[in-house]
Scaffold this motif. Structure first.
Motif, PDB file in Angstrom:
ATOM      1  N   SER A  38       0.739  -1.135  -0.028  1.00  0.00           N
ATOM      2  CA  SER A  38      -0.048  -0.027  -0.008  1.00  0.00           C
ATOM      3  C   SER A  38       0.770   1.242   0.132  1.00  0.00           C
ATOM      4  O   SER A  38       0.274   2.358  -0.159  1.00  0.00           O
ATOM      5  N   ARG A  41       1.066   3.979  -3.182  1.00  0.00           N
ATOM      6  CA  ARG A  41      -0.448   4.630  -3.248  1.00  0.00           C
ATOM      7  C   ARG A  41      -0.907   5.378  -1.940  1.00  0.00           C
ATOM      8  O   ARG A  41      -1.364   6.785  -2.066  1.00  0.00           O
ATOM      9  N   TYR A  42      -0.220   4.949  -1.024  1.00  0.00           N
ATOM     10  CA  TYR A  42      -0.745   5.931   0.259  1.00  0.00           C
ATOM     11  C   TYR A  42       0.040   7.134   0.042  1.00  0.00           C
ATOM     12  O   TYR A  42      -0.466   8.235   0.521  1.00  0.00           O
ATOM     13  N   GLU A  45      -1.636   9.162  -2.970  1.00  0.00           N
ATOM     14  CA  GLU A  45      -3.080   9.536  -2.757  1.00  0.00           C
ATOM     15  C   GLU A  45      -3.476  10.315  -1.425  1.00  0.00           C
ATOM     16  O   GLU A  45      -4.316  11.163  -1.384  1.00  0.00           O
ATOM     17  N   ALA A  46      -3.160   9.601  -0.335  1.00  0.00           N
ATOM     18  CA  ALA A  46      -3.329  10.059   0.787  1.00  0.00           C
ATOM     19  C   ALA A  46      -2.459  11.405   1.124  1.00  0.00           C
ATOM     20  O   ALA A  46      -2.932  12.446   1.933  1.00  0.00           O
ATOM     21  N   LEU A  47      -1.323  11.167   1.084  1.00  0.00           N
ATOM     22  CA  LEU A  47      -0.266  12.264   1.253  1.00  0.00           C
ATOM     23  C   LEU A  47      -0.058  13.352   0.171  1.00  0.00           C
ATOM     24  O   LEU A  47       0.755  14.219   0.536  1.00  0.00           O
ATOM     25  N   GLN A  48      -0.457  13.246  -0.910  1.00  0.00           N
ATOM     26  CA  GLN A  48      -0.594  13.933  -1.994  1.00  0.00           C
ATOM     27  C   GLN A  48       1.096  14.199  -2.527  1.00  0.00           C
ATOM     28  O   GLN A  48       1.435  15.150  -2.956  1.00  0.00           O
ATOM     29  N   GLY A 103      -1.188  11.563   8.422  1.00  0.00           N
ATOM     30  CA  GLY A 103      -1.969  12.719   7.949  1.00  0.00           C
ATOM     31  C   GLY A 103      -3.160  12.695   8.970  1.00  0.00           C
ATOM     32  O   GLY A 103      -4.046  13.586   8.789  1.00  0.00           O
ATOM     33  N   HIS A 177      -7.784  -1.914   3.255  1.00  0.00           N
ATOM     34  CA  HIS A 177      -7.878  -0.594   2.478  1.00  0.00           C
ATOM     35  C   HIS A 177      -9.175  -0.247   2.052  1.00  0.00           C
ATOM     36  O   HIS A 177      -9.700   0.747   1.756  1.00  0.00           O
ATOM     37  N   SER A 181      -9.732   1.908   5.375  1.00  0.00           N
ATOM     38  CA  SER A 181      -9.054   3.046   4.641  1.00  0.00           C
ATOM     39  C   SER A 181      -7.497   2.479   4.602  1.00  0.00           C
ATOM     40  O   SER A 181      -7.086   1.786   5.303  1.00  0.00           O
ATOM     41  N   VAL A 182      -6.910   3.341   3.658  1.00  0.00           N
ATOM     42  CA  VAL A 182      -5.423   2.892   3.451  1.00  0.00           C
ATOM     43  C   VAL A 182      -4.480   3.216   4.629  1.00  0.00           C
ATOM     44  O   VAL A 182      -3.535   2.584   4.909  1.00  0.00           O
ATOM     45  N   GLU A 183      -4.904   4.313   5.302  1.00  0.00           N
ATOM     46  CA  GLU A 183      -4.268   4.619   6.515  1.00  0.00           C
ATOM     47  C   GLU A 183      -4.275   3.491   7.468  1.00  0.00           C
ATOM     48  O   GLU A 183      -3.411   3.137   8.227  1.00  0.00           O
TER      49      GLU A 183
END
Length: 420
Positions: A38, A41-42, A45-48, A103, A177, A181-183
């Motif tokens: 993960s 992509r984490y 997508e999550a941390l930009q 995040g 995921h 969520s991915v986190e």
């Protein structure tokens, strides 16, 4: 020896620390591969983070994890197996929890104080210190808590459990995921290794033979390091072989981003990454038997070439099926290469230095991940975001693998004495 006698040897041949350490290693590998599946992509997508930077960070994570165990063995010997395992799992529990919380709202003051890129690098480095203790400790426990007549079988158990963990990790990542969520993938990984921390405290005791051994000093470890560095033939081989891992690690570093961004955003990229470990579990014995009479370096070269050309499937068939065919082929190359690689390294080592050289056999995995993350990140950015021809990146990856195979063949012909 009858089956009954062999079964009795296996039942009585392992002390309790063997089972505690190896079962805990299964969950450690599950946590690691869940996080790794993960990771890119984490970060993206999550941390930009941009795709290039996300792949480079993932490569940094994988690189340190494989490089530091070279030195972790000496530290684990001096600490004792129980303390080393407990400390390792506690470090990993905190590290994965922090990774999944980067995040989170409660991390806002930290993010405002420390640039996010710097914070990510610091947190990504933490798991490496845990893994650096786990891997040599579990291997050491296996050696010290197995009777001589079942020790080789003990290593087979270790290898099998590692691969089961590698197969389950991406599956767990996929489940968490898509249902949470991915986190939370990283938080589940944290919980997994924290339970292993408690298990070690409750059930692990030092193997009897480990209490009688004298651990190597850090000075001795330093001398061993220099011994390997002053063998140019061996170092050249490791440098060439790094190319294999630059190619291999793309399945974790850039393939998830590539599939999500350029093939099908609905593909379950974590679940797809279970393909390789399942193939390894199913076919290792068969392929090892089929290739046992092939010279070691020829098998290594063939495995490198197989893993490289496997990426053609993804180019010709840009879909989930193409990704599965690629992952199967890469795994077949790994199976062809891997057992013979460690055998080959042990034979390159001067008499009495096999242990030192085997420690350095992991160096190409670490360097390949470090380089592969930055290199793969550049390729997916250049071909995907700049040229808008994303499939072009895989031709470059294939070229790296083919060139590595060619260099290995030349090394065999030019660098080794005839008949070696």
């Amino acid at each position: 020896m009858t089956f009954t006698q062999r079964w009795q040897d296996i039942r009585t041949g392992f002390e309790r620390p063997f089972w505690v350490a190896n079962i805990s290693e299964l969950f450690e590998r599950l946590s690691y591969y869940a996080a790794f599946a993960s990771m890119t992509r984490y970060l993206h997508e999550a941390l930009q983070f941009p795709s290039q930077q996300a792949a480079a960070f993932s490569g940094f994570f994988g690189g340190l994890v494989w490089f530091l165990p070279i030195f972790g063995g000496t530290l684990a010997d001096r600490m004792g197996f129980r303390r080393a395992l407990a400390l390792a799992y506690l470090i990993l529990a905190w590290a994965y929890f922090l990774l999944g919380s980067l995040g989170a709202p409660w991390m806002v003051p930290v993010r405002q104080t420390v640039p996010l890129g710097v914070l990510v690098v610091l947190v990504l480095a933490l798991p490496a210190f845990g893994v650096a203790l786990v891997k040599p400790t579990v291997v050491g426990v296996t050696a010290h808590s197995s009777k001589e007549n079942v020790r080789s079988f003990g290593y087979s158990i270790y290898y099998t459990l590692v691969n089961i963990g590698g197969a389950l990790g991406p599956y767990v990542a996929s489940y968490v995921h898509h249902r949470m969520s991915v986190e939370n993938v990283f938080r589940v990984a944290s919980l997994s290794v924290f339970l292993m921390f408690l298990g070690v405290l409750a059930f692990f005791r030092e193997p009897n033979r480990a209490l009688d051994t004298q651990p190597a000093s850090m000075a001795e470890a330093g001398r061993n390091f220099l011994t390997v560095l002053t063998n140019p033939r061996f170092m050249l081989f490791l440098l060439i072989f790094t190319g294999y891992w630059i190619v291999y690690w793309q399945e974790f570093l850039t393939l998830p981003l590539y599939l999500h961004n350029y093939v099908n955003p609905n593909l379950d990229t974590e679940l797809l990454l279970s393909t390789g470990p399942v193939v390894v579990i199913a076919l290792t014995m068969v392929i090892t038997l089929l290739t046992q009479k092939v010279p070691a370096l020829a098998a290594i070269t063939a495995g490198t070439l197989i893993s490289a050309v496997g990426w053609v499937f993804l180019i010709l068939l840009p879909s989930g099926l193409g990704a599965v065919l690629t992952l199967i082929t890469v795994a077949l190359g790994e199976i062809t290469m891997s057992p013979r690689y460690y055998d080959y390294v042990s034979r390159l080592a001067p008499e009495g230095q096999q242990g030192t050289y085997m420690g350095f056999a992991f160096m190409p995995l670490g360097i390949g991940s470090l380089i592969g993350g930055a290199f793969g990140g550049f390729l997916i950015h250049y071909f995907g975001e700049t040229k808008h021809q994303p499939a072009g990146m895989w031709w470059v990856i294939i070229a790296v693998g083919v060139m590595t195979a060619v260099l290995l063949w030349l090394y065999d012909k030019l660098m080794l004495p005839k008949g070696a």
